[in-house]
Design a protein around this motif. Structure first.
Motif, short mmCIF file in Angstrom:
data_model
loop_
_atom_site.label_atom_id
_atom_site.label_comp_id
_atom_site.label_asym_id
_atom_site.label_seq_id
_atom_site.Cartn_x
_atom_site.Cartn_y
_atom_site.Cartn_z
N ALA A 126 10.60 17.89 -41.76
CA ALA A 126 10.27 17.05 -40.61
C ALA A 126 11.52 16.82 -39.75
O ALA A 126 11.44 16.86 -38.51
CB ALA A 126 9.69 15.71 -41.06
N GLY A 127 12.66 16.60 -40.40
CA GLY A 127 13.91 16.41 -39.66
C GLY A 127 14.31 17.65 -38.89
O GLY A 127 14.76 17.57 -37.74
N ASN A 128 14.14 18.82 -39.53
CA ASN A 128 14.46 20.08 -38.85
C ASN A 128 13.58 20.28 -37.61
O ASN A 128 14.07 20.64 -36.54
CB ASN A 128 14.30 21.26 -39.81
CG ASN A 128 15.35 21.28 -40.89
OD1 ASN A 128 16.43 20.69 -40.73
ND2 ASN A 128 15.06 21.92 -42.01
N TRP A 129 12.28 20.06 -37.78
CA TRP A 129 11.37 20.25 -36.65
C TRP A 129 11.58 19.19 -35.58
O TRP A 129 11.39 19.45 -34.39
CB TRP A 129 9.92 20.28 -37.11
CG TRP A 129 9.54 21.61 -37.69
CD1 TRP A 129 9.24 21.88 -38.98
CD2 TRP A 129 9.44 22.84 -36.97
NE1 TRP A 129 8.98 23.23 -39.13
CE2 TRP A 129 9.09 23.84 -37.91
CE3 TRP A 129 9.64 23.22 -35.65
CZ2 TRP A 129 8.92 25.16 -37.55
CZ3 TRP A 129 9.46 24.54 -35.30
CH2 TRP A 129 9.11 25.51 -36.24
N SER A 130 11.99 17.99 -35.99
CA SER A 130 12.27 16.94 -35.00
C SER A 130 13.46 17.32 -34.12
O SER A 130 13.46 17.07 -32.91
CB SER A 130 12.56 15.61 -35.69
OG SER A 130 11.39 15.13 -36.30
N ARG A 131 14.48 17.92 -34.72
CA ARG A 131 15.64 18.38 -33.93
C ARG A 131 15.23 19.47 -32.95
O ARG A 131 15.64 19.47 -31.79
CB ARG A 131 16.75 18.87 -34.86
CG ARG A 131 17.60 17.75 -35.43
CD ARG A 131 18.82 18.27 -36.15
NE ARG A 131 18.52 18.87 -37.46
CZ ARG A 131 18.23 18.17 -38.56
NH1 ARG A 131 18.22 16.86 -38.51
NH2 ARG A 131 17.97 18.78 -39.69
N VAL A 132 14.41 20.39 -33.42
CA VAL A 132 13.94 21.47 -32.54
C VAL A 132 13.11 20.86 -31.40
O VAL A 132 13.26 21.24 -30.23
CB VAL A 132 13.11 22.50 -33.34
CG1 VAL A 132 12.42 23.48 -32.42
CG2 VAL A 132 14.00 23.23 -34.33
N ALA A 133 12.25 19.90 -31.75
CA ALA A 133 11.40 19.26 -30.73
C ALA A 133 12.26 18.54 -29.69
O ALA A 133 11.96 18.57 -28.49
CB ALA A 133 10.44 18.28 -31.39
N ARG A 134 13.34 17.90 -30.13
CA ARG A 134 14.23 17.19 -29.20
C ARG A 134 14.89 18.16 -28.23
O ARG A 134 15.03 17.88 -27.03
CB ARG A 134 15.29 16.40 -29.96
CG ARG A 134 16.11 15.52 -29.04
CD ARG A 134 17.05 14.57 -29.74
NE ARG A 134 16.87 14.51 -31.16
CZ ARG A 134 17.83 14.77 -32.07
NH1 ARG A 134 19.03 15.12 -31.66
NH2 ARG A 134 17.59 14.70 -33.36
N ILE A 135 15.29 19.32 -28.71
CA ILE A 135 15.91 20.33 -27.84
C ILE A 135 14.92 20.77 -26.76
O ILE A 135 15.25 20.83 -25.57
CB ILE A 135 16.40 21.54 -28.66
CG1 ILE A 135 17.59 21.13 -29.52
CG2 ILE A 135 16.75 22.71 -27.76
CD1 ILE A 135 17.96 22.14 -30.58
N TYR A 136 13.69 21.08 -27.18
CA TYR A 136 12.68 21.50 -26.21
C TYR A 136 12.29 20.36 -25.27
O TYR A 136 12.03 20.58 -24.09
CB TYR A 136 11.44 22.05 -26.90
CG TYR A 136 11.66 23.43 -27.47
CD1 TYR A 136 12.08 24.48 -26.66
CD2 TYR A 136 11.46 23.69 -28.82
CE1 TYR A 136 12.29 25.74 -27.18
CE2 TYR A 136 11.66 24.95 -29.34
CZ TYR A 136 12.07 25.97 -28.51
OH TYR A 136 12.27 27.23 -29.02
N PHE A 137 12.27 19.14 -25.79
CA PHE A 137 11.96 18.00 -24.94
C PHE A 137 13.03 17.83 -23.85
O PHE A 137 12.69 17.57 -22.68
CB PHE A 137 11.85 16.71 -25.76
CG PHE A 137 11.54 15.50 -24.91
CD1 PHE A 137 10.25 15.25 -24.51
CD2 PHE A 137 12.54 14.65 -24.51
CE1 PHE A 137 9.94 14.15 -23.72
CE2 PHE A 137 12.26 13.55 -23.71
CZ PHE A 137 10.95 13.30 -23.32
N ASP A 138 14.28 17.97 -24.21
CA ASP A 138 15.36 17.87 -23.22
C ASP A 138 15.24 18.94 -22.14
O ASP A 138 15.43 18.67 -20.95
CB ASP A 138 16.73 17.94 -23.89
CG ASP A 138 17.04 16.70 -24.72
OD1 ASP A 138 16.38 15.66 -24.52
OD2 ASP A 138 17.95 16.79 -25.57
#
Length: 164
Positions: free
Chosen positions: A104-116
């Protein structure tokens, strides 16, 4: 330190900077001009499932005068980054449902990059409320002295001088 360059219409309407007619003409001539796009077409590299949304958003932006052909790439990048953000967010949520905190932490970091990435494209296209507020040109202040006879007389006199 100077701020970002503002459109001539905005500078004139604010009334804080007094420009001569020649300066106004020079500034207007140096500003980029964009025309409404006749046909909104998605770039060929945009995935098929995002093309309909591209056309819909493109038409809306074109109707309000915020789209030129130069913006097609940014709009497509916005849609792709938003699509990737949604996918990463769903993966993170699934990992949380399965009690896998590391995944979940790994995917959250990826999601944050795409969100930015998505947020940057949205801001540059005027798709967020704050970016639209920066694009709106304020209306000139209403003339409070319109009913004043002295002001009317001075305006008429000045107008006659200009015509002469």
């Amino acid at each position: 330190m100077a701020g970002p360059r503002q459109p001539t219409e905005l500078v004139v309407l604010k009334g804080r900077k007094h420009l001569t007619k020649a300066e106004i003409t020079q500034r207007r001539n140096s500003e980029p001009k964009t025309e409404k796009v006749k046909q909104v077409r998605a770039p060929v590299w945009l995935p098929e499932h995002l093309r309909e949304e591209f056309s819909k958003l493109g038409r809306e932006l074109n109707d309000v005068g915020l789209l030129s052909k130069l913006d097609f790439d940014v709009l497509a990048r916005y849609l792709m980054s938003r699509d990737a953000w949604v996918a990463a967010h769903l993966k993170a949520r699934d990992a949380l449902d399965m009690d896998d905190a590391k995944e979940a932490g790994n995917w959250s970091r990826v999601a944050r990059i795409y969100f930015d990435q998505c947020q940057q494209c949205a801001n540059s296209m005027g798709l967020t409320i704050t970016s639209r507020c920066r694009l709106v040109v304020p209306k000139p202040p209403e003339d409070e002295a319109a009913g004043d006879p002295m002001t009317q007389m001075l305006r008429e006199r000045a107008e006659r001088r200009r015509k002469a």
